[in-house]
Design an enzyme around this catalytic site. Sequence first.
Site, PDB file in Angstrom:
ATOM      1  N   VAL A  94     -11.083  13.867  -1.169  1.00 38.93           N
ATOM      2  CA  VAL A  94     -12.143  14.880  -1.164  1.00 38.93           C
ATOM      3  C   VAL A  94     -13.193  14.646  -0.062  1.00 38.93           C
ATOM      4  O   VAL A  94     -13.661  15.622   0.559  1.00 38.93           O
ATOM      5  CB  VAL A  94     -12.783  14.990  -2.569  1.00 38.93           C
ATOM      6  N   ASN A 134     -11.157   5.451  -6.006  1.00 34.85           N
ATOM      7  CA  ASN A 134     -11.413   6.369  -4.885  1.00 34.85           C
ATOM      8  C   ASN A 134     -11.933   5.726  -3.597  1.00 34.85           C
ATOM      9  O   ASN A 134     -13.131   5.709  -3.322  1.00 34.85           O
ATOM     10  CB  ASN A 134     -12.369   7.479  -5.327  1.00 34.85           C
ATOM     11  N   TYR A 185       1.661  10.742 -11.195  1.00 33.39           N
ATOM     12  CA  TYR A 185       1.209   9.701 -10.260  1.00 33.39           C
ATOM     13  C   TYR A 185       0.630   8.507 -11.016  1.00 33.39           C
ATOM     14  O   TYR A 185       0.952   7.345 -10.728  1.00 33.39           O
ATOM     15  CB  TYR A 185       0.171  10.301  -9.308  1.00 33.39           C
ATOM     16  N   LYS A 233       1.955   4.645 -10.900  1.00 31.84           N
ATOM     17  CA  LYS A 233       1.145   3.517 -10.416  1.00 31.84           C
ATOM     18  C   LYS A 233       1.017   2.451 -11.509  1.00 31.84           C
ATOM     19  O   LYS A 233       1.044   1.261 -11.219  1.00 31.84           O
ATOM     20  CB  LYS A 233      -0.248   3.992  -9.972  1.00 31.84           C
ATOM     21  N   GLN A 241       0.815  -1.220   0.000  1.00 29.47           N
ATOM     22  CA  GLN A 241       0.000   0.000   0.000  1.00 29.47           C
ATOM     23  C   GLN A 241       0.849   1.270   0.000  1.00 29.47           C
ATOM     24  O   GLN A 241       0.339   2.358  -0.288  1.00 29.47           O
ATOM     25  CB  GLN A 241      -0.905   0.045   1.263  1.00 29.47           C
ATOM     26  N   SER A 300      -4.033   1.792  -9.235  1.00 33.79           N
ATOM     27  CA  SER A 300      -4.969   2.922  -9.236  1.00 33.79           C
ATOM     28  C   SER A 300      -5.756   3.014 -10.537  1.00 33.79           C
ATOM     29  O   SER A 300      -5.203   2.858 -11.627  1.00 33.79           O
ATOM     30  CB  SER A 300      -4.185   4.223  -9.033  1.00 33.79           C
ATOM     31  N   SER A 301      -7.038   3.365 -10.376  1.00 35.07           N
ATOM     32  CA  SER A 301      -7.895   3.590 -11.545  1.00 35.07           C
ATOM     33  C   SER A 301      -7.432   4.793 -12.353  1.00 35.07           C
ATOM     34  O   SER A 301      -7.884   4.983 -13.486  1.00 35.07           O
ATOM     35  CB  SER A 301      -9.330   3.833 -11.087  1.00 35.07           C
ATOM     36  N   SER A 303      -1.099  10.869  -4.060  1.00 32.22           N
ATOM     37  CA  SER A 303      -1.875  12.039  -4.486  1.00 32.22           C
ATOM     38  C   SER A 303      -1.518  12.463  -5.907  1.00 32.22           C
ATOM     39  O   SER A 303      -0.335  12.608  -6.249  1.00 32.22           O
ATOM     40  CB  SER A 303      -1.600  13.194  -3.520  1.00 32.22           C
TER      41      SER A 303
HETATM   42  P1  NAD Z   1      -2.003   7.002   2.679  1.00 34.73           P
HETATM   43  O1  NAD Z   1      -1.196   8.207   2.335  1.00 34.73           O
HETATM   44  O2  NAD Z   1      -2.952   7.094   3.800  1.00 34.73           O
HETATM   45  O3  NAD Z   1      -1.040   5.750   2.942  1.00 34.73           O
HETATM   46  C1  NAD Z   1       0.180   5.563   2.284  1.00 34.73           C
HETATM   47  C2  NAD Z   1       1.222   5.203   3.347  1.00 34.73           C
HETATM   48  O4  NAD Z   1       2.451   4.942   2.692  1.00 34.73           O
HETATM   49  C3  NAD Z   1       1.475   6.327   4.335  1.00 34.73           C
HETATM   50  O5  NAD Z   1       1.389   5.822   5.652  1.00 34.73           O
HETATM   51  C4  NAD Z   1       2.887   6.813   4.009  1.00 34.73           C
HETATM   52  O6  NAD Z   1       3.570   7.309   5.139  1.00 34.73           O
HETATM   53  C5  NAD Z   1       3.503   5.554   3.446  1.00 34.73           C
HETATM   54  N1  NAD Z   1       4.599   5.796   2.515  1.00 34.73           N
HETATM   55  C6  NAD Z   1       4.608   6.660   1.468  1.00 34.73           C
HETATM   56  N2  NAD Z   1       5.798   6.589   0.833  1.00 34.73           N
HETATM   57  C7  NAD Z   1       6.533   5.659   1.494  1.00 34.73           C
HETATM   58  C8  NAD Z   1       7.832   5.151   1.321  1.00 34.73           C
HETATM   59  N3  NAD Z   1       8.651   5.595   0.335  1.00 34.73           N
HETATM   60  N4  NAD Z   1       8.301   4.224   2.187  1.00 34.73           N
HETATM   61  C9  NAD Z   1       7.501   3.782   3.194  1.00 34.73           C
HETATM   62  N5  NAD Z   1       6.251   4.236   3.412  1.00 34.73           N
HETATM   63  C10 NAD Z   1       5.781   5.165   2.564  1.00 34.73           C
HETATM   64  O7  NAD Z   1      -2.746   6.578   1.338  1.00 34.73           O
HETATM   65  P2  NAD Z   1      -3.895   5.497   1.108  1.00 34.73           P
HETATM   66  O8  NAD Z   1      -5.080   6.229   0.646  1.00 34.73           O
HETATM   67  O9  NAD Z   1      -3.983   4.587   2.256  1.00 34.73           O
HETATM   68  O10 NAD Z   1      -3.314   4.730  -0.156  1.00 34.73           O
HETATM   69  C11 NAD Z   1      -2.711   3.449  -0.039  1.00 34.73           C
HETATM   70  C12 NAD Z   1      -2.340   2.959  -1.432  1.00 34.73           C
HETATM   71  O11 NAD Z   1      -3.503   2.830  -2.233  1.00 34.73           O
HETATM   72  C13 NAD Z   1      -1.388   3.856  -2.211  1.00 34.73           C
HETATM   73  O12 NAD Z   1      -0.488   3.022  -2.897  1.00 34.73           O
HETATM   74  C14 NAD Z   1      -2.285   4.565  -3.208  1.00 34.73           C
HETATM   75  O13 NAD Z   1      -1.580   4.924  -4.387  1.00 34.73           O
HETATM   76  C15 NAD Z   1      -3.292   3.485  -3.482  1.00 34.73           C
HETATM   77  N6  NAD Z   1      -4.573   3.988  -3.927  1.00 34.73           N
HETATM   78  C16 NAD Z   1      -5.349   4.707  -3.072  1.00 34.73           C
HETATM   79  C17 NAD Z   1      -6.598   5.146  -3.478  1.00 34.73           C
HETATM   80  C18 NAD Z   1      -7.485   5.958  -2.586  1.00 34.73           C
HETATM   81  O14 NAD Z   1      -8.521   6.388  -3.071  1.00 34.73           O
HETATM   82  N7  NAD Z   1      -7.147   6.169  -1.314  1.00 34.73           N
HETATM   83  C19 NAD Z   1      -7.050   4.828  -4.767  1.00 34.73           C
HETATM   84  C20 NAD Z   1      -6.210   4.123  -5.638  1.00 34.73           C
HETATM   85  C21 NAD Z   1      -4.990   3.666  -5.183  1.00 34.73           C
HETATM   86  C1  UD1 Z   2      -7.862   9.384  -5.673  1.00 33.78           C
HETATM   87  C2  UD1 Z   2      -6.738   8.978  -4.739  1.00 33.78           C
HETATM   88  C3  UD1 Z   2      -5.604   8.398  -5.538  1.00 33.78           C
HETATM   89  C4  UD1 Z   2      -6.147   7.255  -6.378  1.00 33.78           C
HETATM   90  C5  UD1 Z   2      -7.301   7.710  -7.255  1.00 33.78           C
HETATM   91  C6  UD1 Z   2      -7.900   6.496  -7.944  1.00 33.78           C
HETATM   92  C7  UD1 Z   2      -6.531  10.288  -2.682  1.00 33.78           C
HETATM   93  C8  UD1 Z   2      -5.964  11.478  -1.999  1.00 33.78           C
HETATM   94  N1  UD1 Z   2      -6.251  10.153  -3.980  1.00 33.78           N
HETATM   95  O1  UD1 Z   2      -7.419  10.420  -6.564  1.00 33.78           O
HETATM   96  O2  UD1 Z   2      -4.614   7.872  -4.657  1.00 33.78           O
HETATM   97  O3  UD1 Z   2      -5.151   6.639  -7.118  1.00 33.78           O
HETATM   98  O4  UD1 Z   2      -8.310   8.292  -6.423  1.00 33.78           O
HETATM   99  O5  UD1 Z   2      -9.160   6.694  -8.358  1.00 33.78           O
HETATM  100  O6  UD1 Z   2      -7.198   9.478  -2.083  1.00 33.78           O
HETATM  101  N2  UD1 Z   2     -11.576  17.889  -5.094  1.00 33.78           N
HETATM  102  C9  UD1 Z   2     -12.306  19.033  -4.839  1.00 33.78           C
HETATM  103  N3  UD1 Z   2     -12.040  19.736  -3.703  1.00 33.78           N
HETATM  104  C10 UD1 Z   2     -11.073  19.349  -2.814  1.00 33.78           C
HETATM  105  C11 UD1 Z   2     -10.349  18.149  -3.072  1.00 33.78           C
HETATM  106  C12 UD1 Z   2     -10.617  17.453  -4.239  1.00 33.78           C
HETATM  107  O7  UD1 Z   2     -13.170  19.412  -5.620  1.00 33.78           O
HETATM  108  O8  UD1 Z   2     -10.879  20.030  -1.800  1.00 33.78           O
HETATM  109  C13 UD1 Z   2     -11.856  17.139  -6.329  1.00 33.78           C
HETATM  110  C14 UD1 Z   2     -10.631  16.856  -7.177  1.00 33.78           C
HETATM  111  O9  UD1 Z   2     -10.298  17.952  -8.012  1.00 33.78           O
HETATM  112  C15 UD1 Z   2     -11.087  15.622  -7.948  1.00 33.78           C
HETATM  113  C16 UD1 Z   2     -12.021  14.894  -6.949  1.00 33.78           C
HETATM  114  O10 UD1 Z   2     -12.365  15.861  -5.961  1.00 33.78           O
HETATM  115  O11 UD1 Z   2     -11.831  16.016  -9.067  1.00 33.78           O
HETATM  116  C17 UD1 Z   2     -11.346  13.729  -6.261  1.00 33.78           C
HETATM  117  O12 UD1 Z   2     -10.097  14.176  -5.745  1.00 33.78           O
HETATM  118  P1  UD1 Z   2      -9.232  13.322  -4.712  1.00 33.78           P
HETATM  119  O13 UD1 Z   2     -10.063  12.930  -3.544  1.00 33.78           O
HETATM  120  O14 UD1 Z   2      -7.967  14.062  -4.468  1.00 33.78           O
HETATM  121  O15 UD1 Z   2      -8.994  11.954  -5.492  1.00 33.78           O
HETATM  122  P2  UD1 Z   2      -8.403  11.615  -6.952  1.00 33.78           P
HETATM  123  O16 UD1 Z   2      -7.540  12.703  -7.482  1.00 33.78           O
HETATM  124  O17 UD1 Z   2      -9.541  11.124  -7.780  1.00 33.78           O
END
Ligand code: NAD
Ligand code: UD1
Length: 321
Positions: A187, A172, A143, A147, A75, A119-120, A80
């Site tokens: 968001v 997301n 990004y 990914k 993970q 990631s999507s 971002s």
């Molecule tokens: P998050 O930022 O909460 O978790 C990521 C963790 O990785 C953090 O704890 C951070 O400290 C750690 N990290 C970052 N770089 C590192 C490094 N070089 N070495 C060790 N640790 C490191 O993010 P999340 O939302 O939990 O995302 C987890 C994974 O899922 C990520 O790979 C992200 O790209 C992927 N992802 C997330 C979403 C989403 O919507 N949250 C969607 C698609 C993919």
């Molecule tokens: C998110 C994930 C990313 C993942 C991707 C896959 C986070 C932080 N990012 O990206 O890791 O790979 O989904 O689908 O979880 N927005 C606003 N106002 C704000 C913040 C965001 O309007 O204050 C908008 C953004 O411009 C975007 C949408 O909300 O259009 C979603 O943004 P965000 O939650 O950052 O996610 P993604 O960029 O889609």
Amino acid sequence: MSRYLITGIAGFIGSTLAHTLVEQGHEVRGIDNLSTGNLDNLSGLGNRIDFRQVDLQDVAGMQSACEGMEFILHQAALASVPRSVKDPLSSHQSNLNGTLTLLIAARDAGVRRIVYAASSSAYGDQPTQPKHEEMPPLPLSPYAVQKLACEYYLQAFYRSYGLEAVCLRYFNIYGPRQAADSPYSGVIAKFTTSMMAGETPTIFGDGMTSRDFTYIDNAVSANLLACQAPSSVATGRVFNIGTGESHTLNEVYAAIASVLGFSGKPIYGFPRAGDIRHSLADISRATKELDYQPMVHFRNGLQKTVAWYVSEKEKKEAAAL
Ligand code: NAD
Ligand code: UD1
């Protein structure tokens, strides 16, 4: 009982996986460099996990972390889109160099299977909806490139060295423990905590941007299924993990405002660079082949999420008294 290494264990998704696996009685080791993660996410786990503060790019740290592990749930990443647009090199180093370092260590340690948080964003802005895994990728942001490149690395390690690799393209993910305190936060976390503070959130663009918002429990179950699926079905393959429904930012804003009783009208700002416009998952491959089913849907997931941020705020306020 199995032995799991979770990378990014102090983050939102990694920590939720850790809580689930520990509750199920598994042995859990986790690494995190705490760049965006928070040790509070691991509270309650204490000495039930083997936590190591180490960076993915640390060769010796990854060798030691992989030793004796059967499964890796990978993970860790700088997760971002806008952060990668602002600083592509740092996110490249963490996301791509870090993943390669981990894969080499996993191969050398004889780890059985690695399940990767893909990631999507790999699909980019192609007009076809929903997105299915056979579509050619079209990454828009640094990004998304990183990914996607990691997916290819996982597949290459499967084909070249037999390291079983499964890529889960998350759409997301949101829910409890998602950080809300950074300009790069997701968001739903940002909108919820802004409204709770009485501040009006900004919607980037016209509010008609849409996402397949997926509650965390769905992503957790997908990871567990991906570990257990037969190799012939899962390994070397990519699976969309979403809900198959999408919602606009205007809908998200209105739904959170309604749960919180917030009456402010949204502020609309410029669209964000690197953003894709619409994102919706075709989940038929994961449903059919991994037996994945999204268990928690949008309204229910949003209510649980908002309730969690409210309760965290109340706990902090009580502790400050
Ligand atoms: P998050 O930022 O909460 O978790 C990521 C963790 O990785 C953090 O704890 C951070 O400290 C750690 N990290 C970052 N770089 C590192 C490094 N070089 N070495 C060790 N640790 C490191 O993010 P999340 O939302 O939990 O995302 C987890 C994974 O899922 C990520 O790979 C992200 O790209 C992927 N992802 C997330 C979403 C989403 O919507 N949250 C969607 C698609 C993919
Ligand atoms: C998110 C994930 C990313 C993942 C991707 C896959 C986070 C932080 N990012 O990206 O890791 O790979 O989904 O689908 O979880 N927005 C606003 N106002 C704000 C913040 C965001 O309007 O204050 C908008 C953004 O411009 C975007 C949408 O909300 O259009 C979603 O943004 P965000 O939650 O950052 O996610 P993604 O960029 O889609």
